[in-house]
Design a protein around this motif. Structure first.
Motif, short mmCIF file in Angstrom:
data_model
loop_
_atom_site.label_atom_id
_atom_site.label_comp_id
_atom_site.label_asym_id
_atom_site.label_seq_id
_atom_site.Cartn_x
_atom_site.Cartn_y
_atom_site.Cartn_z
N ILE A 41 0.87 -1.17 0.00
CA ILE A 41 0.00 0.00 0.00
C ILE A 41 0.90 1.22 0.00
O ILE A 41 1.85 1.29 0.78
CB ILE A 41 -0.92 -0.03 1.24
CG1 ILE A 41 -1.82 -1.27 1.15
CG2 ILE A 41 -1.74 1.23 1.34
CD1 ILE A 41 -2.57 -1.56 2.41
N LYS A 42 0.64 2.17 -0.87
CA LYS A 42 1.50 3.34 -1.00
C LYS A 42 1.41 4.21 0.23
O LYS A 42 0.32 4.60 0.66
CB LYS A 42 1.10 4.16 -2.23
CG LYS A 42 1.18 3.39 -3.53
CD LYS A 42 2.59 3.13 -3.93
CE LYS A 42 2.64 2.42 -5.26
NZ LYS A 42 3.83 1.72 -5.50
N MET A 43 2.56 4.52 0.84
CA MET A 43 2.61 5.40 2.00
C MET A 43 4.02 5.95 2.12
O MET A 43 4.97 5.41 1.57
CB MET A 43 2.19 4.67 3.27
CG MET A 43 3.12 3.56 3.70
SD MET A 43 2.68 2.75 5.23
CE MET A 43 1.17 1.95 4.80
N SER A 60 3.85 -8.90 4.22
CA SER A 60 3.86 -7.47 4.47
C SER A 60 2.68 -7.08 5.36
O SER A 60 1.53 -7.44 5.08
CB SER A 60 3.78 -6.72 3.14
OG SER A 60 3.70 -5.34 3.37
N ILE A 61 2.99 -6.36 6.45
CA ILE A 61 1.95 -5.77 7.30
C ILE A 61 2.05 -4.27 7.10
O ILE A 61 3.11 -3.68 7.30
CB ILE A 61 2.15 -6.11 8.78
CG1 ILE A 61 1.97 -7.60 9.02
CG2 ILE A 61 1.18 -5.32 9.65
CD1 ILE A 61 2.17 -8.01 10.47
N ARG A 68 -5.57 1.71 10.02
CA ARG A 68 -6.12 0.52 9.38
C ARG A 68 -4.96 -0.42 9.13
O ARG A 68 -3.90 -0.02 8.69
CB ARG A 68 -6.83 0.90 8.08
CG ARG A 68 -8.06 1.74 8.35
CD ARG A 68 -8.67 2.34 7.11
NE ARG A 68 -8.90 1.36 6.06
CZ ARG A 68 -8.99 1.69 4.77
NH1 ARG A 68 -8.87 2.94 4.40
NH2 ARG A 68 -9.19 0.77 3.87
N TYR A 69 -5.15 -1.70 9.41
CA TYR A 69 -4.10 -2.70 9.32
C TYR A 69 -4.37 -3.61 8.13
O TYR A 69 -5.49 -4.04 7.90
CB TYR A 69 -4.04 -3.53 10.61
CG TYR A 69 -3.68 -2.69 11.81
CD1 TYR A 69 -2.36 -2.57 12.22
CD2 TYR A 69 -4.65 -2.01 12.53
CE1 TYR A 69 -2.03 -1.79 13.32
CE2 TYR A 69 -4.33 -1.22 13.63
CZ TYR A 69 -3.01 -1.12 14.02
OH TYR A 69 -2.68 -0.34 15.08
N LYS A 73 -2.25 -6.51 1.56
CA LYS A 73 -3.38 -5.78 0.96
C LYS A 73 -4.75 -6.28 1.44
O LYS A 73 -5.77 -5.87 0.91
CB LYS A 73 -3.34 -5.83 -0.56
CG LYS A 73 -2.37 -4.87 -1.17
CD LYS A 73 -2.64 -4.78 -2.65
CE LYS A 73 -2.32 -3.39 -3.11
NZ LYS A 73 -2.61 -3.20 -4.51
N LYS A 74 -4.80 -7.15 2.40
CA LYS A 74 -6.07 -7.63 2.94
C LYS A 74 -6.29 -6.94 4.28
O LYS A 74 -5.49 -7.08 5.21
CB LYS A 74 -6.02 -9.15 3.12
CG LYS A 74 -7.25 -9.74 3.75
CD LYS A 74 -7.04 -11.23 3.95
CE LYS A 74 -8.06 -11.78 4.89
NZ LYS A 74 -7.75 -13.15 5.29
N GLU A 75 -7.37 -6.18 4.39
CA GLU A 75 -7.61 -5.41 5.61
C GLU A 75 -8.01 -6.33 6.76
O GLU A 75 -8.82 -7.24 6.60
CB GLU A 75 -8.70 -4.36 5.39
CG GLU A 75 -8.83 -3.42 6.55
CD GLU A 75 -9.68 -2.20 6.24
OE1 GLU A 75 -9.81 -1.35 7.14
OE2 GLU A 75 -10.19 -2.08 5.13
#
Length: 131
Positions: A41-43, A60-61, A68-69, A73-75
């Motif tokens: 996720i872009k940040m 990846s976490i 939001r966690y 890519k799975k919330e």
């Protein structure tokens, strides 16, 4: 008597090599696009002087600014993060877990995630950007 030539010189552009160039460009962009990691996720990440890349397979976490966690890519809710992470790892406990957290987030959010790794003896790595 002046003899006129019927054929005049016309400039031509050789286009036979252009198709080869376009083919190589297409291959180049296809190969480069597969190297990009689609599971992130872009940040804005924290900056560090020394960066190392993980060569092992990893999970990846991501923690966004609005708390939001995400696991690949799975919330996931924070209360379910540990169970989902262990289910994602399965029997491959040698995998590294890359924690991606924004540079302006609070330390407590990072500590909450890292406690899961300490509790379960997992290898955690914090993702950073180069200075």
């Amino acid at each position: 008597m002046a003899i006129k030539r019927n054929k005049r010189f016309q400039a031509e552009v050789a286009t036979s090599s252009l198709s080869d160039i376009m083919f190589f460009l297409l291959l180049f962009f296809l190969i480069i696009s597969t190297l990009a990691n689609p599971n992130v996720i872009k940040m804005m990440l924290p900056k560090a002087a020394n960066n190392e890349k993980t060569t092992t397979q990893h999970i990846s976490i991501s923690v966004t600014e609005d708390k939001r966690y995400f696991i690949n890519k799975k919330e996931v809710a924070l209360s379910e993060l540990e169970g989902e992470l262990l289910a994602e790892m399965g029997t491959h406990t040698d995998q590294a877990v890359v924690v991606r957290i924004p540079f302006n987030s609070q330390i407590q959010e990072l500590v909450d995630v890292l406690q899961i790794g300490v509790k379960n003896n997992l290898k955690f790595v914090i993702a950073t950007e180069a200075k």
